[in-house]
Scaffold this active site. Structure first.
Site, PDB file in Angstrom:
ATOM      1  N   GLU A 102       0.808  -1.229   0.000  1.00  0.00           N
ATOM      2  CA  GLU A 102       0.000   0.000   0.000  1.00  0.00           C
ATOM      3  C   GLU A 102       0.838   1.275   0.000  1.00  0.00           C
ATOM      4  O   GLU A 102       0.654   2.150   0.837  1.00  0.00           O
ATOM      5  CB  GLU A 102      -0.995  -0.030   1.160  1.00  0.00           C
ATOM      6  CG  GLU A 102      -1.934  -1.236   1.059  1.00  0.00           C
ATOM      7  CD  GLU A 102      -2.975  -1.327   2.181  1.00  0.00           C
ATOM      8  OE1 GLU A 102      -2.879  -0.566   3.159  1.00  0.00           O
ATOM      9  OE2 GLU A 102      -3.883  -2.168   2.060  1.00  0.00           O
ATOM     10  N   ASP A 113     -11.850 -10.175  -2.145  1.00  0.00           N
ATOM     11  CA  ASP A 113     -13.184 -10.300  -1.558  1.00  0.00           C
ATOM     12  C   ASP A 113     -14.079  -9.288  -2.265  1.00  0.00           C
ATOM     13  O   ASP A 113     -13.593  -8.305  -2.819  1.00  0.00           O
ATOM     14  CB  ASP A 113     -13.218 -10.165  -0.020  1.00  0.00           C
ATOM     15  CG  ASP A 113     -12.561  -8.925   0.542  1.00  0.00           C
ATOM     16  OD1 ASP A 113     -12.374  -7.933  -0.193  1.00  0.00           O
ATOM     17  OD2 ASP A 113     -12.243  -8.925   1.743  1.00  0.00           O
ATOM     18  N   GLU A 148      -5.799 -10.668  -2.281  1.00  0.00           N
ATOM     19  CA  GLU A 148      -6.694 -10.523  -1.113  1.00  0.00           C
ATOM     20  C   GLU A 148      -8.151 -10.416  -1.556  1.00  0.00           C
ATOM     21  O   GLU A 148      -8.937  -9.648  -0.992  1.00  0.00           O
ATOM     22  CB  GLU A 148      -6.310  -9.271  -0.297  1.00  0.00           C
ATOM     23  CG  GLU A 148      -4.858  -9.256   0.143  1.00  0.00           C
ATOM     24  CD  GLU A 148      -4.484  -8.070   1.026  1.00  0.00           C
ATOM     25  OE1 GLU A 148      -5.383  -7.360   1.514  1.00  0.00           O
ATOM     26  OE2 GLU A 148      -3.278  -7.855   1.226  1.00  0.00           O
ATOM     27  N   ASN A 178       2.399  -4.775  -3.287  1.00  0.00           N
ATOM     28  CA  ASN A 178       0.991  -5.155  -3.167  1.00  0.00           C
ATOM     29  C   ASN A 178       0.152  -3.907  -2.900  1.00  0.00           C
ATOM     30  O   ASN A 178       0.584  -3.029  -2.153  1.00  0.00           O
ATOM     31  CB  ASN A 178       0.909  -6.124  -1.965  1.00  0.00           C
ATOM     32  CG  ASN A 178      -0.371  -6.906  -1.858  1.00  0.00           C
ATOM     33  OD1 ASN A 178      -0.817  -7.497  -2.829  1.00  0.00           O
ATOM     34  ND2 ASN A 178      -0.957  -6.931  -0.663  1.00  0.00           N
ATOM     35  N   HIS A 214      -9.817  -5.976  -3.244  1.00  0.00           N
ATOM     36  CA  HIS A 214     -10.945  -5.767  -2.320  1.00  0.00           C
ATOM     37  C   HIS A 214     -11.995  -4.997  -3.115  1.00  0.00           C
ATOM     38  O   HIS A 214     -11.849  -3.789  -3.337  1.00  0.00           O
ATOM     39  CB  HIS A 214     -10.502  -4.993  -1.081  1.00  0.00           C
ATOM     40  CG  HIS A 214      -9.552  -5.767  -0.217  1.00  0.00           C
ATOM     41  ND1 HIS A 214      -9.934  -6.935   0.427  1.00  0.00           N
ATOM     42  CD2 HIS A 214      -8.251  -5.571   0.086  1.00  0.00           C
ATOM     43  CE1 HIS A 214      -8.893  -7.407   1.098  1.00  0.00           C
ATOM     44  NE2 HIS A 214      -7.861  -6.609   0.910  1.00  0.00           N
TER      45      HIS A 214
HETATM   46  C1  XIL Z   1      -6.689  -6.915   7.566  1.00  0.00           C
HETATM   47  C2  XIL Z   1      -7.038  -8.169   8.352  1.00  0.00           C
HETATM   48  O1  XIL Z   1      -7.898  -8.958   7.573  1.00  0.00           O
HETATM   49  C3  XIL Z   1      -7.693  -7.808   9.666  1.00  0.00           C
HETATM   50  O2  XIL Z   1      -7.876  -8.961  10.471  1.00  0.00           O
HETATM   51  C4  XIL Z   1      -6.852  -6.785  10.422  1.00  0.00           C
HETATM   52  O3  XIL Z   1      -7.541  -6.373  11.577  1.00  0.00           O
HETATM   53  C5  XIL Z   1      -6.554  -5.598   9.543  1.00  0.00           C
HETATM   54  O4  XIL Z   1      -5.921  -6.021   8.349  1.00  0.00           O
HETATM   55  N1  XIL Z   1      -5.092  -4.873   3.141  1.00  0.00           N
HETATM   56  C6  XIL Z   1      -4.106  -5.710   3.613  1.00  0.00           C
HETATM   57  C7  XIL Z   1      -4.414  -6.681   4.695  1.00  0.00           C
HETATM   58  O5  XIL Z   1      -2.998  -5.726   3.053  1.00  0.00           O
HETATM   59  O6  XIL Z   1      -3.299  -6.924   5.516  1.00  0.00           O
HETATM   60  C8  XIL Z   1      -5.594  -6.240   5.530  1.00  0.00           C
HETATM   61  O7  XIL Z   1      -5.909  -7.282   6.432  1.00  0.00           O
HETATM   62  C9  XIL Z   1      -6.761  -5.881   4.646  1.00  0.00           C
HETATM   63  C10 XIL Z   1      -6.408  -4.748   3.712  1.00  0.00           C
END
Ligand code: XIL
Length: 319
Positions: free
Chosen positions: A135, A242, A240, A176, A212
């Site tokens: 990020e 979702d 990641e 990432n 996401h």
């Molecule tokens: C999130 C986890 O899923 C949670 O359990 C935690 O509280 C916060 O982080 N981007 C990322 C991940 O790179 O590490 C994050 O994961 C979600 C957003």
């Protein structure tokens, strides 16, 4: 046969999931994870606040448990990618001793290198990939003003990748981010950074698209965008995934979500350098979404009762 991962392997991809020690007390869920997925990302246990909560004090207890689980799983499924390690340099879940801005540039470089030496060193040779930097960008493509950027400057990225390569030469090194799925200023910034860094000899091997996403609002240029990333000569991983919706879910939103999952999986399959897809959890019950996006949730392929949703069937069809 290993569920979604077995299907993905027929397409020379993996299908992975975020999982962590705090979910292992749920035996049915753990079984589902091991039965369906061929790759695990520790959801939290390899983040800085966990691995180095105070300066020079390292904790690998939970990380080791996740890694052992992924490795055991590898033996039964022969996955090409049992572990993605997440993450070394990130502004979030960063302990205040690092984030408080009290270090000089020289000190922070040394703190960052020492963190990489110890954490990537502890797992040397094990992860398929490391998310080295997470990020780094704002939505407009400018650099996020993190403690690393503000103190060290843009070169923190070069330094982190070079150090990670020294410490674990076998791991693919990834940068990432989220909202780099479709074309736009953030994706352009990512592409330019990776292109220029690689010209300078910085070892970036892979771009991680977190993905996401929101039901019914997928960018229309996902495939083209991931292809443009792949054209740089790097791998692309969907890290990641979702796809959230306003809750409660209904038949319409679940059907749209299924279509959206299919779109994402198809986009990865259409880009030959897209190596695999990782969902950020398997069941809606354990998603991070409701805690962070109020009124939204139900973003994963299994429902609260661990029953497969239309999204699960859509992934199967796409694979
Ligand atoms: C999130 C986890 O899923 C949670 O359990 C935690 O509280 C916060 O982080 N981007 C990322 C991940 O790179 O590490 C994050 O994961 C979600 C957003």
């Amino acid at each position: 046969p290993k569920g979604l991962d077995a299907l993905a392997q027929r397409k020379r991809r993996y299908f992975g999931v975020a999982f962590d020690v705090n979910r292992m007390s749920d035996a049915a869920y753990t079984q589902l994870i091991l039965a369906q997925f061929g790759q695990i990302t520790a959801e939290n246990s390899l983040k800085w606040e966990t691995t180095e909560p105070s300066r020079g004090v390292f904790n690998f207890t939970n990380g080791d448990i996740v890694v052992k689980t992924a490795q055991r799983n590898k033996m039964s499924c022969q996955s090409i990618a049992p572990l993605r390690a997440h993450t070394l340099v990130w502004h979030s879940q960063l302990p205040s001793w690092v984030g408080n801005g009290n270090f000089t540039k020289k000190e922070l470089i040394s703190v960052m290198k020492n963190h990489i030496n110890n954490v990537a060193g502890h797992y040397r040779g094990v992860p398929y990939a490391w998310d080295v930097v997470n990020e780094a960008f704002n939505e407009d493509g400018s650099f996020r003003q993190t403690v690393f950027y503000s103190t060290i400057g843009e070169e923190y990225i070069d330094i982190a990748f070079k150090q990670a390569r020294l410490v674990d030469p076998k791991a693919l090194l990834a940068i990432n981010d989220y909202n780099i799925d479709g074309q736009g200023p953030k994706s352009t910034a990512m592409i330019n950074l990776v292109k220029n860094a690689r010209k300078r000899g910085v070892p970036i091997d892979q771009i991680g698209a977190q993905a996401h996403l929101v039901v019914g609002t997928l960018p229309t240029t996902i495939r083209e965008n991931w292809q443009a990333m792949a054209n740089l000569g790097v791998w692309v991983a969907v890290t990641e995934l979702d796809i959230r919706m306003p809750t409660p879910a209904n038949a319409t939103s679940l059907a749209q979500q299924a279509a959206d999952y299919k779109t994402v999986v198809n986009a990865c399959l259409a880009v030959s350098r897209c190596v695999g897809v990782t969902v950020w959890g398997a069941s809606d019950k354990y998603s991070w979404v409701p805690e962070v996006f109020s009124g939204e949730g139900a973003p994963l392929p299994y429902d609260d009762n661990l029953a497969p949703k239309p999204a699960y069937n859509a992934i199967v069809q796409a694979l």
